[in-house]
Design an enzyme around this catalytic site. Structure first.
Site, short mmCIF file in Angstrom:
data_model
loop_
_atom_site.label_atom_id
_atom_site.label_comp_id
_atom_site.label_asym_id
_atom_site.label_seq_id
_atom_site.Cartn_x
_atom_site.Cartn_y
_atom_site.Cartn_z
N CYS A 122 -5.60 -1.30 0.44
CA CYS A 122 -6.86 -1.62 1.47
C CYS A 122 -7.93 -1.83 0.76
O CYS A 122 -8.99 -2.10 1.06
CB CYS A 122 -6.99 -0.81 2.36
SG CYS A 122 -5.42 -0.28 3.36
N HIS A 268 -13.63 -0.92 5.67
CA HIS A 268 -12.42 -1.04 5.79
C HIS A 268 -11.83 -0.88 7.19
O HIS A 268 -12.15 0.16 7.57
CB HIS A 268 -11.34 -0.56 4.80
CG HIS A 268 -9.83 -0.38 5.04
ND1 HIS A 268 -9.18 -1.52 5.31
CD2 HIS A 268 -8.80 0.39 5.10
CE1 HIS A 268 -8.09 -1.62 5.57
NE2 HIS A 268 -7.95 -0.13 5.55
N ASN A 299 -5.10 -2.64 11.43
CA ASN A 299 -5.61 -2.53 9.88
C ASN A 299 -4.62 -3.58 9.25
O ASN A 299 -3.63 -3.49 9.31
CB ASN A 299 -5.14 -1.03 9.69
CG ASN A 299 -5.21 -0.52 8.19
OD1 ASN A 299 -5.38 -1.55 7.32
ND2 ASN A 299 -5.05 0.56 7.89
#
Ligand SMILES: CC(C)(COP(=O)(O)OP(=O)(O)OC[C@H]1O[C@@H](n2cnc3c(N)ncnc32)[C@H](O)[C@@H]1OP(=O)(O)O)[C@@H](O)C(=O)NCCC(=O)NCCS
Length: 343
Positions: A122, A268, A299
């Site tokens: 990520c 993020h 996500n």
């Protein structure tokens, strides 16, 4: 010893354009509830997620990347032939080799651009951005495309209560090019490999191939489960909340600005509670626009920051020239934070 010519690049680099692609299929929490004992209310209150997108067979890693990149190139006002580098950050491309970046570079119509994939979970967007900036300043490319792309639905165990609701699919891309002024601050990045077990693939490919049923996780019908991404949710949550706010502050310090100078915060998109906690710890003023794309995108790992950036600009919540703090963190564990001027 021969004297080598020094390389000659641009004095600085800047993000010139951004583009995103979200798969057509929107998946509400109700679909997730078919396989796990949970509730829409629990998922929303613990993660902020209401819907996510899942890719169909045509929405491959390459196809989604090409869509997002085409928009980023148009947004930057350049042609694909001017791109000298293509960096793709992904953990969910199923073909190990060749790098998917080469196919993307070709199909976009670049002129044999240098192309490679990176794996930084990520934090992948920040890692790619930092490499792109280096390539431009060093002079090995004038324009570099940085793509974050994932099909995490392929690597999600829908029977795992801890992760089934979290992940989504999509691609985000930016074009980075030369600038006379600094518009991408110093990157604060790193890795904490001692915590690498907290987010990982359940079963490595070699173990999966051996197929020893006694060693492999089985689903509720007794079939061997396909490898998926698993995590120790609370450990990752605590790490993100306590450590990442410090990294974000270091990125502000490195850029020589304070939270008051910021217009936009694009962390993020992992969990809205992590975002809220960082906003509080960093004491971000009211005027700072905070990306909350996680609500409808979930996500998407490496894709999450460019996708969130694209949406803020498309909706008018942020504008070209705004100063934004971006921070990615995840599997590794790895992280990367920097201050950028929005395209
Ligand atoms: C995954 C996450 C949302 C879980 O939230 P949490 O508050 O930590 O949840 P916990 O695992 O502590 O579980 C709390 C309770 O909810 C229950 N629970 C867990 N998953 C559940 C679900 N899907 N639905 C309903 N209840 C659930 C647990 O059984 C536990 O119940 P108990 O208190 O009776 O034992 C959270 O840990 C998280 O977001 N972690 C970081 C995720 C992340 O950012 N990952 C990627 C980094 S790149």
């Amino acid at each position: 010893m021969a004297k080598l010519k020094p390389s000659k690049g641009a004095p600085y680099a800047r993000i010139l354009g951004v583009g995103g692609y979200r798969p057509v299929r929107v998946v509400p929490n109700e679909v997730i509830l078919e396989k796990i004992d949970s509730s829409d209310e629990w998922i929303r209150s613990r993660s902020g997620i209401e819907t996510r997108h899942w890719a169909n067979d045509e929405e491959t890693v390459a196809a989604m990347s090409i869509e997002a990149s085409g928009k980023a190139i148009a947004d930057a006002g350049i042609s694909a032939a001017q791109i000298g580098g293509v960096i793709v950050s992904t953990v969910s491309n199923f073909r190990q080799t060749p790098a998917v970046a080469t196919e993307i570079a070709d199909k976009l119509g670049t002129n044999k651009a240098a192309a490679f994939d990176i794996s930084a979970g990520c934090a992948g967007f920040g890692y790619g951005l930092t490499l792109a900036k280096g390539m431009i300043v060093e002079g090995s490319a004038e324009y570099v495309l940085v793509i974050g792309v994932e099909r995490l639905s392929d690597l999600t165990d829908l029977e795992d209560r801890a992760t089934a609701f979290l992940f989504g699919d999509g691609a985000g891309a930016v074009v980075v090019g030369p600038s006379q002024e600094p518009h991408i601050g110093p990157t604060v990045w790193g890795s904490e490999g001692d915590k690498s077990e907290t987010i990982k693939q359940t079963v490595p490919w070699d173990q999966f191939r051996i197929g020893d049923v006694s060693q492999l996780p089985l689903d509720s019908e007794g079939n061997v489960k396909f490898p998926a991404i698993t995590q120790e949710g609370q450990a990752v949550f605590r790490w993100a909340v306590f450590e990442m706010a410090k990294v974000a502050q270091q990125a502000l310090d490195a850029a020589g600005i304070t939270p008051d100078d910021l217009d936009v915060f694009i962390p993020h998109q992992a969990n809205e509670r992590i975002i809220d906690s960082m906003v509080k710890t960093l004491k971000l003023p009211e005027h700072v626009t905070v990306a909350r794309d996680v609500r409808t995108t979930g996500n998407t790992s490496a894709a999450s920051i460019p996708l969130a950036m694209e949406r803020l600009l498309a909706t008018g919540e942020a504008k070209s020239g705004d100063t934004a703090l971006v921070i990615g963190f995840g599997a590794g564990l790895v992280y990367a934070a920097t201050v950028v001027t929005l395209p």
